[in-house]
Design a protein around this motif. Structure first.
Motif, PDB file in Angstrom:
ATOM      1  N   CYS A  39       0.835  -1.200   0.000  1.00  0.00           N
ATOM      2  CA  CYS A  39       0.000   0.000   0.000  1.00  0.00           C
ATOM      3  C   CYS A  39       0.871   1.253   0.000  1.00  0.00           C
ATOM      4  CB  CYS A  39      -0.941  -0.010   1.207  1.00  0.00           C
ATOM      5  SG  CYS A  39      -2.154   1.344   1.175  1.00  0.00           S
ATOM      6  N   LEU A  40       1.953   1.236   0.781  1.00  0.00           N
ATOM      7  CA  LEU A  40       2.859   2.387   0.777  1.00  0.00           C
ATOM      8  C   LEU A  40       3.449   2.588  -0.620  1.00  0.00           C
ATOM      9  CD1 LEU A  40       4.896   1.960   4.106  1.00  0.00           C
ATOM     10  CD2 LEU A  40       2.982   3.503   3.677  1.00  0.00           C
ATOM     11  N   SER A  56       2.241   1.956  -3.425  1.00  0.00           N
ATOM     12  CA  SER A  56       1.253   2.439  -4.397  1.00  0.00           C
ATOM     13  C   SER A  56       0.678   3.803  -4.039  1.00  0.00           C
ATOM     14  CB  SER A  56       0.105   1.420  -4.519  1.00  0.00           C
ATOM     15  OG  SER A  56      -0.601   1.321  -3.284  1.00  0.00           O
ATOM     16  N   SER A  57       1.093   4.365  -2.912  1.00  0.00           N
ATOM     17  CA  SER A  57       0.565   5.662  -2.490  1.00  0.00           C
ATOM     18  C   SER A  57       1.245   6.776  -3.270  1.00  0.00           C
ATOM     19  CB  SER A  57       0.784   5.867  -0.989  1.00  0.00           C
ATOM     20  OG  SER A  57       0.089   4.889  -0.244  1.00  0.00           O
ATOM     21  N   LEU A  82       4.920   8.667  -2.541  1.00  0.00           N
ATOM     22  CA  LEU A  82       5.810   7.945  -1.633  1.00  0.00           C
ATOM     23  C   LEU A  82       6.813   7.120  -2.433  1.00  0.00           C
ATOM     24  CD1 LEU A  82       3.592   6.631   1.308  1.00  0.00           C
ATOM     25  CD2 LEU A  82       4.989   8.694   1.180  1.00  0.00           C
ATOM     26  N   ALA A  86       4.635  10.643   5.637  1.00  0.00           N
ATOM     27  CA  ALA A  86       3.421   9.959   6.089  1.00  0.00           C
ATOM     28  C   ALA A  86       3.546   9.669   7.574  1.00  0.00           C
ATOM     29  CB  ALA A  86       3.203   8.664   5.311  1.00  0.00           C
ATOM     30  N   HIS A  96       0.235  11.810   3.895  1.00  0.00           N
ATOM     31  CA  HIS A  96      -0.538  10.577   4.035  1.00  0.00           C
ATOM     32  C   HIS A  96      -0.680  10.273   5.522  1.00  0.00           C
ATOM     33  CE1 HIS A  96      -0.249   9.539  -0.275  1.00  0.00           C
ATOM     34  NE2 HIS A  96       0.968  10.056  -0.197  1.00  0.00           N
ATOM     35  N   ILE A 117      -2.407   7.544   8.311  1.00  0.00           N
ATOM     36  CA  ILE A 117      -3.052   6.251   8.565  1.00  0.00           C
ATOM     37  C   ILE A 117      -3.402   6.207  10.047  1.00  0.00           C
ATOM     38  CG2 ILE A 117      -2.768   3.745   8.520  1.00  0.00           C
ATOM     39  CD1 ILE A 117      -0.587   4.227   6.334  1.00  0.00           C
ATOM     40  N   HIS A 171      -8.625  12.959   4.070  1.00  0.00           N
ATOM     41  CA  HIS A 171      -7.888  11.962   3.285  1.00  0.00           C
ATOM     42  C   HIS A 171      -7.200  10.901   4.151  1.00  0.00           C
ATOM     43  CE1 HIS A 171      -8.704  14.724   0.070  1.00  0.00           C
ATOM     44  NE2 HIS A 171      -7.905  15.644   0.576  1.00  0.00           N
ATOM     45  N   LYS A 174      -6.604   7.448   6.103  1.00  0.00           N
ATOM     46  CA  LYS A 174      -7.044   6.075   5.909  1.00  0.00           C
ATOM     47  C   LYS A 174      -7.009   5.348   7.237  1.00  0.00           C
ATOM     48  CE  LYS A 174      -5.403   5.591   1.139  1.00  0.00           C
ATOM     49  NZ  LYS A 174      -4.519   4.826   0.217  1.00  0.00           N
ATOM     50  N   VAL A 222      -5.856   0.172   4.826  1.00  0.00           N
ATOM     51  CA  VAL A 222      -4.527   0.090   4.223  1.00  0.00           C
ATOM     52  C   VAL A 222      -4.157  -1.368   3.939  1.00  0.00           C
ATOM     53  CG1 VAL A 222      -2.057   0.434   4.678  1.00  0.00           C
ATOM     54  CG2 VAL A 222      -3.694   2.251   5.207  1.00  0.00           C
ATOM     55  N   GLU A 234      -6.187  -2.594   0.965  1.00  0.00           N
ATOM     56  CA  GLU A 234      -5.669  -2.067  -0.303  1.00  0.00           C
ATOM     57  C   GLU A 234      -4.384  -2.790  -0.692  1.00  0.00           C
ATOM     58  OE1 GLU A 234      -5.217   2.136  -0.506  1.00  0.00           O
ATOM     59  OE2 GLU A 234      -7.284   2.558   0.087  1.00  0.00           O
TER      60      GLU A 234
END
Length: 563
Positions: A73-74, A76-77, A80, A133, A155, A157, A191, A193, A198, A201
């Motif tokens: 997930c990281l 694809s963020s 990042l 993040a 980002h 979380i 925004h 998550k 996470v 995803e």
């Protein structure tokens, strides 16, 4: 004895008194990176439990899968990339190791953050580390909300207590926790998550393995160092792996692969627990019982009673609280092999009481954030608490130097200098500060005063004069004084440490008032709003003047005898 051993013993005479069977040096590193270490443990111990929290366990296979999902997930963020700093601001819950190992597997850097930080402290650390993040526990999310726009974080979380505890138990614990904290959940950060989101995803994406090297940065561990200026110690993968190997080599057969049951009450954002628990026990294939709130002593003791633990590392204040609770004596200590104290001196009465209750010696070690954890540890073969911090671990050079930086004879007290594969690369983006503490010869100036005893033990007899140690945590007077003078009623302030039976030391603040009506209660409330709890002064004394040098510098040392 091979040809290198006489030379090693000449430089490090204490190695000749190591526990029987312990090699004199640590040897080459077993792994190139922390992810490689984790993957080796997964292959060997896949179905065995790795972490336990509130009665729920995850196995090494689970840790492998979940950390891969987190890493995917990281990766694809948006925005990042490898090398980015990711802040982790959580207590000891199952999400912590998943996030940390996921970040490292993605080739990114963990920035450890105390979840009790105030907005001012959090903003400084996020900005200084240039964090992209943050993984944050929901009770601290409101702190982030107030400063997020002024940080580089893009980002967020948010994790809840029950995220990995199953639907029914997780929902119940979240409800109880939020009710006690009077929280509204989820927090409405734009925004943001949720942690389960996470992982979901990441499960839909393919993790792209990253080749991580020993010289790559793994952690930014923030410390005041020897000057009180908040700095990030750069710990590369090789530094942490070296310290793991040093300790494993030193303890030898006392550490048993696939058998250790470790209690983890110290927060993973502290280097001691990060390396000894979150890393080393994983290397050994053991299981760790995570303690989210070690201050709840009754619940903590109940957890101990249900865990046939073999390994327990804590701080003096925690040991003191446990041995003074009658219920602790009823716990089964029959499997306990290693009990160690760090972060602050282990007081002799506490060590004696611990042995009376548990039958085991409470050993003491010494280390710093800048040394990835341990510099010296007492051997596991001792029958009594030694009153020292033990022998330097394999591969470590320790010199005691005088004011002119020349080495002193054995038994003489001076500043402790350390050189070894566990010593940090330097302070993050602060080359001048790095040069002040790491010399051309590679020795790190700890700022602590110590000596080598005739038996070869390292004994810490003093430390940087101005630093205050509260329950094992460093409190730096410069920061505290800066916060105090932020109050409009304060003209000048000086902070020192005074003895305290509960926390080892407590903060005492001397203040020259600008507003004569300012009260102690008002000033303490101001500090509490801007500082983590352990930094808040317990004592305040108002003065007409504070002692100063000819150039106007406040002389804290003249306040100590009076206090």
């Amino acid at each position: 004895m091979n040809t290198d051993q006489p030379a090693i013993a000449a430089r490090r005479p204490w190695v000749l008194k190591y526990p029987s069977g312990a090699p004199l040096d640590m040897g080459p590193l077993e792994f190139e990176s922390i992810p490689a270490m984790l993957e080796a443990s997964v292959r060997r111990f896949g179905g065995r439990p790795a972490f336990e929290s509130f009665g729920v366990r995850i196995t090494y296979d689970d840790l492998d899968r979940l950390s891969r999902q987190f890493a995917a997930c990281l990766q694809s963020s948006p925005g990042l990339q490898r090398g980015d700093r990711i802040a982790v601001m959580m207590p000891n819950i199952l999400q912590y190791p998943v996030a940390v190992y996921g970040i490292l597997r993605a080739g990114m850097v963990v920035v450890s953050v105390n979840p009790l930080y105030t907005a001012r402290e959090l903003e400084h650390q996020l900005c200084d580390s240039d964090a992209s993040a943050i993984v944050i526990f929901e009770s601290a999310a409101h702190t982030l909300q107030g400063v997020l726009a002024r940080t580089p974080v893009r980002h967020v979380i948010v994790s809840s207590l029950g995220d990995m505890l199953g639907l029914a138990k997780g929902a119940l614990l979240n409800f109880v926790f939020r009710s006690v904290k009077k929280m509204v959940a989820p927090w409405s950060i734009a925004h943001a998550k949720r942690f389960p989101q996470v992982l979901a995803e990441g499960a839909r994406r393919t993790f792209q393995p990253v080749r991580v090297h020993g010289e790559d940065l793994a952690f930014l561990q923030y410390t005041g160092g020897t000057t009180g200026v908040s700095k990030g110690a750069m710990l590369q993968h090789r530094h942490v792996l070296a310290n793991l190997q040093q300790m494993r080599t030193y303890f030898g057969s006392r550490l048993r692969e696939g058998e250790e049951v470790a209690i983890a009450p110290l927060p993973f954002y502290h280097v001691l627990a990060l390396v000894l628990n979150c890393m080393m026990i994983v290397r050994l294939g053991g299981v760790q019982v995570l303690i989210a709130n070690p201050r709840d002593i009754p619940r903590f003791i109940k957890t101990l009673a249900n865990s046939r633990f073999t390994f327990f590392v804590g701080v003096n204040t925690l040991f003191n609280a446990l041995v003074n609770d009658p219920a602790f004596a009823k716990v089964d200590f029959s499997r306990l092999r290693i009990a160690g104290g760090g972060g602050a001196p282990v007081q002799l009465p506490v060590a004696r009481r611990w042995k009376e209750v548990t039958g085991q010696v409470l050993s003491e070690g010494y280390g710093l954030t800048e040394t990835s954890g341990a510099v010296s540890i007492n051997p596991p073969t001792l029958d009594e608490h030694s009153g020292t911090t033990g022998f330097p671990v394999p591969g470590t050079d320790v010199e005691i130097r005088g004011d002119d930086a020349t080495p002193l004879a054995q038994g003489q007290a001076g500043q402790v200098f350390v050189r070894g594969p566990q010593v940090m690369a330097g302070y993050w983006r602060k080359p001048e500060e790095t040069a002040k503490v790491i010399g051309p010869d590679g020795f790190f100036a700890t700022g602590d005063i110590g000596l080598i005893t005739p038996e070869g033990y390292l004994k810490i007899v003093d430390r940087v004069k101005d630093m205050i140690l509260v329950s094992g945590f460093n409190v730096y007077p410069n920061e505290l004084e800066e916060v105090a003078v932020m109050h409009p009623g304060v003209r000048e302030a000086a902070a020192i440490g005074v003895p305290d039976a509960s926390t080892g030391e407590a903060v005492k603040l001397f203040v020259v008032r600008r507003d004569p009506a300012l009260t102690q209660e008002q000033l303490i409330a101001h500090c509490r709003a801007n500082l983590t709890g352990y930094k808040v002064p317990r004592h305040v004394e108002f003065r007409d003047v504070l002692p100063k040098s000819p150039i106007g510098k406040i002389l804290r040392r003249e306040l100590r005898p009076e206090a």
